[in-house]
Motif scaffolding. Structure first.
Motif, mmCIF file in Angstrom:
data_model
loop_
_atom_site.group_PDB
_atom_site.id
_atom_site.type_symbol
_atom_site.label_atom_id
_atom_site.label_comp_id
_atom_site.label_asym_id
_atom_site.label_seq_id
_atom_site.Cartn_x
_atom_site.Cartn_y
_atom_site.Cartn_z
ATOM 1 N N VAL A 1 8.845 24.425 41.429
ATOM 2 C CA VAL A 1 9.965 25.079 42.109
ATOM 3 C C VAL A 1 11.207 25.083 41.230
ATOM 4 C CG1 VAL A 1 9.081 24.493 44.395
ATOM 5 C CG2 VAL A 1 10.681 22.933 43.256
ATOM 6 N N THR A 2 11.102 24.491 40.055
ATOM 7 C CA THR A 2 12.236 24.383 39.140
ATOM 8 C C THR A 2 11.984 25.230 37.901
ATOM 9 O OG1 THR A 2 12.598 22.108 39.887
ATOM 10 C CG2 THR A 2 13.723 22.792 37.878
ATOM 11 N N ALA A 3 12.949 26.067 37.544
ATOM 12 C CA ALA A 3 12.819 26.943 36.376
ATOM 13 C C ALA A 3 13.210 26.180 35.117
ATOM 14 C CB ALA A 3 13.682 28.184 36.546
ATOM 15 N N ASN A 4 12.202 25.709 34.380
ATOM 16 C CA ASN A 4 12.464 24.883 33.207
ATOM 17 C C ASN A 4 12.129 25.555 31.886
ATOM 18 O OD1 ASN A 4 13.389 22.531 34.560
ATOM 19 N ND2 ASN A 4 11.286 22.028 35.104
ATOM 20 N N GLU A 5 11.326 26.613 31.911
ATOM 21 C CA GLU A 5 10.948 27.274 30.676
ATOM 22 C C GLU A 5 10.693 28.746 30.932
ATOM 23 O OE1 GLU A 5 7.464 25.705 28.864
ATOM 24 O OE2 GLU A 5 6.309 25.622 30.714
ATOM 25 N N PRO A 6 10.561 29.565 29.863
ATOM 26 C CA PRO A 6 10.361 30.997 30.060
ATOM 27 C C PRO A 6 9.214 31.288 31.028
ATOM 28 C CG PRO A 6 10.796 30.556 27.749
ATOM 29 C CD PRO A 6 10.672 29.213 28.427
ATOM 30 N N LEU A 7 9.430 32.275 31.880
ATOM 31 C CA LEU A 7 8.458 32.581 32.932
ATOM 32 C C LEU A 7 7.076 32.870 32.357
ATOM 33 C CD1 LEU A 7 7.864 33.049 35.919
ATOM 34 C CD2 LEU A 7 8.725 35.393 35.646
ATOM 35 N N VAL A 8 7.001 33.587 31.234
ATOM 36 C CA VAL A 8 5.685 33.911 30.672
ATOM 37 C C VAL A 8 4.935 32.636 30.290
ATOM 38 C CG1 VAL A 8 6.297 36.231 29.906
ATOM 39 C CG2 VAL A 8 6.709 34.295 28.376
ATOM 40 N N LEU A 9 5.641 31.642 29.785
ATOM 41 C CA LEU A 9 4.991 30.379 29.432
ATOM 42 C C LEU A 9 4.623 29.586 30.680
ATOM 43 C CD1 LEU A 9 7.136 29.161 26.386
ATOM 44 C CD2 LEU A 9 4.963 30.401 26.364
ATOM 45 N N GLU A 10 5.488 29.634 31.676
ATOM 46 C CA GLU A 10 5.206 28.918 32.920
ATOM 47 C C GLU A 10 3.946 29.461 33.575
ATOM 48 O OE1 GLU A 10 5.717 25.838 34.383
ATOM 49 O OE2 GLU A 10 7.866 26.266 34.289
ATOM 50 N N VAL A 11 3.809 30.782 33.616
ATOM 51 C CA VAL A 11 2.614 31.384 34.211
ATOM 52 C C VAL A 11 1.370 30.995 33.414
ATOM 53 C CG1 VAL A 11 1.419 33.579 34.614
ATOM 54 C CG2 VAL A 11 3.804 33.299 35.332
ATOM 55 N N HIS A 12 1.454 31.059 32.102
ATOM 56 C CA HIS A 12 0.324 30.677 31.243
ATOM 57 C C HIS A 12 -0.097 29.238 31.527
ATOM 58 C CE1 HIS A 12 -1.348 28.924 27.500
ATOM 59 N NE2 HIS A 12 -1.956 30.084 27.389
ATOM 60 N N ASN A 13 0.862 28.332 31.555
ATOM 61 C CA ASN A 13 0.547 26.918 31.739
ATOM 62 C C ASN A 13 0.026 26.623 33.140
ATOM 63 O OD1 ASN A 13 1.399 26.447 29.111
ATOM 64 N ND2 ASN A 13 3.476 25.858 29.723
ATOM 65 N N LYS A 14 0.642 27.242 34.140
ATOM 66 C CA LYS A 14 0.214 26.955 35.512
ATOM 67 C C LYS A 14 -1.140 27.586 35.823
ATOM 68 C CE LYS A 14 3.589 24.304 36.549
ATOM 69 N NZ LYS A 14 4.126 24.190 35.185
ATOM 70 N N ALA A 15 -1.484 28.683 35.170
ATOM 71 C CA ALA A 15 -2.820 29.256 35.346
ATOM 72 C C ALA A 15 -3.877 28.289 34.824
ATOM 73 C CB ALA A 15 -2.923 30.606 34.637
ATOM 74 N N ARG A 16 -3.650 27.750 33.647
ATOM 75 C CA ARG A 16 -4.593 26.777 33.091
ATOM 76 C C ARG A 16 -4.632 25.504 33.946
ATOM 77 N NH1 ARG A 16 -6.631 27.330 28.083
ATOM 78 N NH2 ARG A 16 -6.685 25.061 27.789
ATOM 79 N N ASP A 17 -3.471 25.040 34.380
ATOM 80 C CA ASP A 17 -3.433 23.840 35.208
ATOM 81 C C ASP A 17 -4.196 24.050 36.525
ATOM 82 O OD1 ASP A 17 -1.889 22.677 33.257
ATOM 83 O OD2 ASP A 17 0.001 22.822 34.375
ATOM 84 N N SER A 18 -3.986 25.204 37.154
ATOM 85 C CA SER A 18 -4.647 25.475 38.424
ATOM 86 C C SER A 18 -6.161 25.553 38.253
ATOM 87 C CB SER A 18 -4.120 26.778 39.032
ATOM 88 O OG SER A 18 -2.746 26.664 39.351
ATOM 89 N N ALA A 19 -6.591 26.076 37.125
ATOM 90 C CA ALA A 19 -8.023 26.229 36.873
ATOM 91 C C ALA A 19 -8.707 24.915 36.529
ATOM 92 C CB ALA A 19 -8.255 27.247 35.759
ATOM 93 N N TYR A 20 -7.996 24.032 35.830
ATOM 94 C CA TYR A 20 -8.683 22.874 35.246
ATOM 95 C C TYR A 20 -8.020 21.523 35.522
ATOM 96 C CZ TYR A 20 -10.266 27.003 32.835
ATOM 97 O OH TYR A 20 -10.728 28.270 32.577
#
Length: 204
Positions: A74-93
């Motif tokens: 819920v906190t904007a800490n880094e560029p959105l494109v990187l956040e989406v990339h990281n959270k997609a991997r986190d959600s998957a694995y």
């Protein structure tokens, strides 16, 4: 009972094309896990300033319509494109509630990206006041007390249409008794811009 007249936060100003780019980033983040090549973050110079601005998001994965992973911030800490990339991997694995996503599940996988507005503090003096507010505004909610926090995205309203049931379930998620309320409870609300799409079997 004091009910705030505060309107809901505005939705993040992202258009369909920009959201589609984020969906493609999530697909690639998941696909790269099954590739022999080392995973690479998005190439930043390919994206506009809105997608490069710090942003908060959640990535939700479903296989055959069943939840397979959902992580975000819920906190904007880094560029959105990187956040989406990281959270997609986190959600998957990395979502500990589920076994890691397998290659066999990819053909039945759907990905939903929710980009959050900046959460706004909501001034309510009771649970009843919060319920009254939510009768008018079906928004995302963050409940915080000391070091405990729980978040529901606006999509949860599809399953918990009653504000009372919504708040009860959110308190349970935080680990609180269902009748708990205190002056220390802080409420923040937010809206989302969402996109949902299939993984696409040609990536398998």
């Amino acid at each position: 009972m004091s009910v705030t007249s505060c309107p809901p936060p505005p939705k993040p100003a992202l258009n369909k094309g920009e959201m589609t780019q984020l969906l493609d980033i999530a697909r690639e983040a998941i696909r790269s896990h099954f590739s022999e090549a080392l995973p690479r973050p998005p190439q930043l110079d390919l994206y506009n300033r809105k997608l490069l601005a710090n942003g908060a998001c959640f990535v939700t994965l479903e296989v055959d319509g069943e939840l397979q992973g959902c992580l975000g911030t819920v906190t904007a800490n880094e560029p959105l494109v990187l956040e989406v990339h990281n959270k997609a991997r986190d959600s998957a694995y990395q979502d500990r509630r589920f076994m890691p996503l397998t290659e066999e599940q990819l053909s039945s996988l759907t990905i939903e990206i929710s980009v959050l507005s900046d959460p706004k503090l909501l001034q309510v003096d009771s649970e009843e006041a919060l319920i009254a507010y939510l009768e008018e505004h079906k928004v995302g909610v963050i409940l915080t007390e000391h070091h405990s926090q729980a978040v529901f995205l606006p999509q949860v309203w599809d399953k918990l249409a009653s504000p009372a049931a919504f708040i009860k379930a959110l308190k349970q998620k935080a680990g609180w008794p269902i009748n708990h309320w205190s002056p220390n409870v802080r409420v923040k609300t937010f809206t989302t811009t969402q996109i949902k799409g299939k993984y696409f079997s040609q990536f398998v």
